[in-house]
Design an enzyme around this catalytic site. Structure first.
Site, PDB file in Angstrom:
ATOM      1  N   LYS A  52       0.569  -1.335   0.012  1.00  0.00           N
ATOM      2  CA  LYS A  52       0.397   0.382  -0.077  1.00  0.00           C
ATOM      3  C   LYS A  52       1.244   1.054   0.024  1.00  0.00           C
ATOM      4  O   LYS A  52       0.630   2.474  -0.568  1.00  0.00           O
ATOM      5  CB  LYS A  52      -0.899  -0.010   1.726  1.00  0.00           C
ATOM      6  CG  LYS A  52      -1.745  -1.117   0.982  1.00  0.00           C
ATOM      7  CD  LYS A  52      -2.711  -1.059   2.598  1.00  0.00           C
ATOM      8  CE  LYS A  52      -3.543  -2.578   2.555  1.00  0.00           C
ATOM      9  NZ  LYS A  52      -4.351  -2.711   3.258  1.00  0.00           N
ATOM     10  N   GLN A  96      -5.105  -1.336   9.397  1.00  0.00           N
ATOM     11  CA  GLN A  96      -5.020  -2.526   8.891  1.00  0.00           C
ATOM     12  C   GLN A  96      -5.352  -3.946  10.181  1.00  0.00           C
ATOM     13  O   GLN A  96      -5.655  -4.176  11.107  1.00  0.00           O
ATOM     14  CB  GLN A  96      -3.393  -3.088   8.949  1.00  0.00           C
ATOM     15  CG  GLN A  96      -3.308  -4.503   8.160  1.00  0.00           C
ATOM     16  CD  GLN A  96      -3.379  -4.559   6.227  1.00  0.00           C
ATOM     17  OE1 GLN A  96      -3.920  -3.720   6.155  1.00  0.00           O
ATOM     18  NE2 GLN A  96      -3.267  -5.741   5.603  1.00  0.00           N
ATOM     19  N   ASP A 119     -11.272   2.161   3.860  1.00  0.00           N
ATOM     20  CA  ASP A 119     -11.684   1.397   3.267  1.00  0.00           C
ATOM     21  C   ASP A 119     -13.429   1.474   3.271  1.00  0.00           C
ATOM     22  O   ASP A 119     -13.524   0.288   3.101  1.00  0.00           O
ATOM     23  CB  ASP A 119     -11.494   0.503   4.531  1.00  0.00           C
ATOM     24  CG  ASP A 119      -9.858  -0.131   4.844  1.00  0.00           C
ATOM     25  OD1 ASP A 119     -10.081  -0.765   3.847  1.00  0.00           O
ATOM     26  OD2 ASP A 119      -9.804  -0.066   5.930  1.00  0.00           O
TER      27      ASP A 119
HETATM   28  N1  LIG Z   1      -8.094  -2.284   6.868  1.00  0.00           N
HETATM   29  C1  LIG Z   1      -8.112  -2.981   5.895  1.00  0.00           C
HETATM   30  N2  LIG Z   1      -7.992  -2.927   4.811  1.00  0.00           N
HETATM   31  C2  LIG Z   1      -7.460  -4.346   3.871  1.00  0.00           C
HETATM   32  O1  LIG Z   1      -7.936  -3.719   2.377  1.00  0.00           O
HETATM   33  C3  LIG Z   1      -6.816  -4.780   4.162  1.00  0.00           C
HETATM   34  C4  LIG Z   1      -6.950  -5.965   5.618  1.00  0.00           C
HETATM   35  N3  LIG Z   1      -7.630  -4.783   6.164  1.00  0.00           N
HETATM   36  N4  LIG Z   1      -6.587  -6.625   5.892  1.00  0.00           N
HETATM   37  C5  LIG Z   1      -5.721  -7.458   4.993  1.00  0.00           C
HETATM   38  C6  LIG Z   1      -6.767  -7.311   3.443  1.00  0.00           C
HETATM   39  C7  LIG Z   1      -6.295  -8.151   2.413  1.00  0.00           C
HETATM   40  N5  LIG Z   1      -5.634  -7.284   1.391  1.00  0.00           N
HETATM   41  C8  LIG Z   1      -4.567  -7.815  -0.106  1.00  0.00           C
HETATM   42  C9  LIG Z   1      -5.283  -6.584  -0.644  1.00  0.00           C
HETATM   43  C10 LIG Z   1      -4.361  -6.808  -1.666  1.00  0.00           C
HETATM   44  C11 LIG Z   1      -3.621  -8.073  -2.603  1.00  0.00           C
HETATM   45  C12 LIG Z   1      -3.040  -8.389  -3.361  1.00  0.00           C
HETATM   46  O2  LIG Z   1      -2.778  -7.658  -3.834  1.00  0.00           O
HETATM   47  N6  LIG Z   1      -2.820  -9.544  -3.590  1.00  0.00           N
HETATM   48  C13 LIG Z   1      -2.026 -10.623  -4.822  1.00  0.00           C
HETATM   49  C14 LIG Z   1      -1.026 -11.195  -4.238  1.00  0.00           C
HETATM   50  C15 LIG Z   1      -0.113 -11.237  -3.435  1.00  0.00           C
HETATM   51  C16 LIG Z   1       0.594 -12.494  -2.948  1.00  0.00           C
HETATM   52  O3  LIG Z   1       1.432 -12.664  -3.829  1.00  0.00           O
HETATM   53  O4  LIG Z   1       0.589 -12.337  -1.735  1.00  0.00           O
HETATM   54  C17 LIG Z   1      -2.541 -10.927  -6.115  1.00  0.00           C
HETATM   55  O5  LIG Z   1      -3.712 -10.811  -5.467  1.00  0.00           O
HETATM   56  O6  LIG Z   1      -2.266 -10.641  -6.921  1.00  0.00           O
HETATM   57  C18 LIG Z   1      -3.568  -9.349  -0.631  1.00  0.00           C
HETATM   58  C19 LIG Z   1      -4.435  -8.794   0.638  1.00  0.00           C
HETATM   59  C20 LIG Z   1      -6.243  -6.610   2.278  1.00  0.00           C
HETATM   60  N7  LIG Z   1      -6.854  -6.176   3.143  1.00  0.00           N
END
Ligand SMILES: Nc1nc(=O)c2c([nH]1)NC[C@@H]1CN(c3ccc(C(=O)N[C@@H](CCC(=O)O)C(=O)O)cc3)C=[N+]21
Length: 283
Positions: A52, A96, A119
């Site tokens: 982020k 988070q 969020d």
């Molecule tokens: N207040 C809050 N807001 C959130 O938005 C929030 C949170 N807490 N806690 C955790 C989760 C998880 N999350 C992700 C977002 C993008 C990917 C992402 O970009 N993933 C990549 C892969 C990453 C990898 O390879 O591990 C993809 O899907 O291509 C992952 C996880 C946002 N979260």
């Protein structure tokens, strides 16, 4: 074979749009500021927050991270949120999740000023979504709507199935599809016949959190399949909630995991923060 919906590329496009808007705001002196609060040492959270931060800096935001120890108490977290609420340089606040055990997540999310809620998780903004008041929207479902648009899929009049009913994905996803005039069904762990529900869906959004629970053979031929799942297998491989290869043989378009919804979630956080910054000068 299905069209692959390239979330990584579309997210890069969205970041480009946000970066352009930030440049246009520069002469007014407004620099969107995003502050992320991370509590404890969950390794996955550390990785996400780093991502982020990188995104925010790329588009020209003022980006700040506050890292509190796992032993931080609820009053300490609330005091930090209060300080950020009062800071005019902060337009977006993201706490988070998950928070350490013993901390009341709901109390913390409610303490964020709804006008700084990057969020879209504050109950006011949840209500705003349900009755169509503009405001920050939860990033993952907002990213899914953008993916559908980019794939040329208009949900209007279609049967949409959301599998999963979480507060952060399933429920807001259903509201957004409803707002886009789809006929929406929400399935979950107690749904009697999931294969039959999936088989009727023109638009399928899977947000269950169980690796490959949705079988490709269930998918309606020609359906658009959006896979929100991110499940780490024992060997380290990341897979979605949908059996990708088999589903891709029936779907007209499908998102991959990784490289689908995940990058869009991050991109929509930037869009929300930009909008919160713009709204801050209108009041
Ligand atoms: N207040 C809050 N807001 C959130 O938005 C929030 C949170 N807490 N806690 C955790 C989760 C998880 N999350 C992700 C977002 C993008 C990917 C992402 O970009 N993933 C990549 C892969 C990453 C990898 O390879 O591990 C993809 O899907 O291509 C992952 C996880 C946002 N979260």
């Amino acid at each position: 074979m299905a069209q692959l919906i390239d979330g990584k590329a579309i997210a890069a496009q969205v970041r480009g749009e946000v970066a352009r808007a930030v440049k246009e705001l520069a002469p007014t002196g407004l620099v969107p500021g995003l502050t992320v609060v991370r509590v404890g040492d969950d390794p996955a959270s550390a990785v996400y927050v780093r991502g982020k931060r990188k995104d925010s800096e790329e588009v020209g935001f003022r980006s700040v991270e506050h890292h509190l120890p796992a032993t931080a108490t609820q009053p300490e977290i609330l005091a930090l949120v209060a300080k950020l609420n009062a800071d005019p340089l902060v337009h977006g606040i993201l706490v988070q999740l998950p928070l350490p055990k013993g901390v009341d997540e709901r109390a913390v999310l409610e303490a964020i000023d709804p006008r700084k809620d990057a969020d879209g998780f504050h109950p006011y903004n949840v209500g705003a979504l349900s009755i169509g008041i503009p405001g920050p929207r939860p990033c993952t479902p907002a990213g899914v709507m953008r993916l559908l648009r980019e794939a040329g899929c208009d949900p209007k009049g279609k049967r949409a199935l959301v599998v999963g009913r979480s507060n952060i994905v399933g429920k807001p996803m259903a509201m957004m599809l409803l707002e886009a005039h789809a006929t929406v069904t929400v399935a979950h762990s107690r749904t009697a016949d999931l294969p039959a529900e999936v088989g009727r869906a023109d638009v399928l959004v899977a947000a269950i959190g169980k690796a490959e629970l949705v079988k490709g053979a269930w998918v309606k031929p020609g359906a658009v399949v959006i896979d929100v799942g991110m499940n780490r297998l024992a060997g380290g491989k990341l897979v979605g909630d949908v059996e990708f290869a088999a589903a891709a043989e029936r779907a007209s378009a499908i998102t991959p995991v990784p490289g689908g919804v995940g990058p869009m979630t991050r991109a929509m956080l930037l869009v929300n923060t930009l909008e919160l910054a713009r709204a801050s000068v209108r009041r």
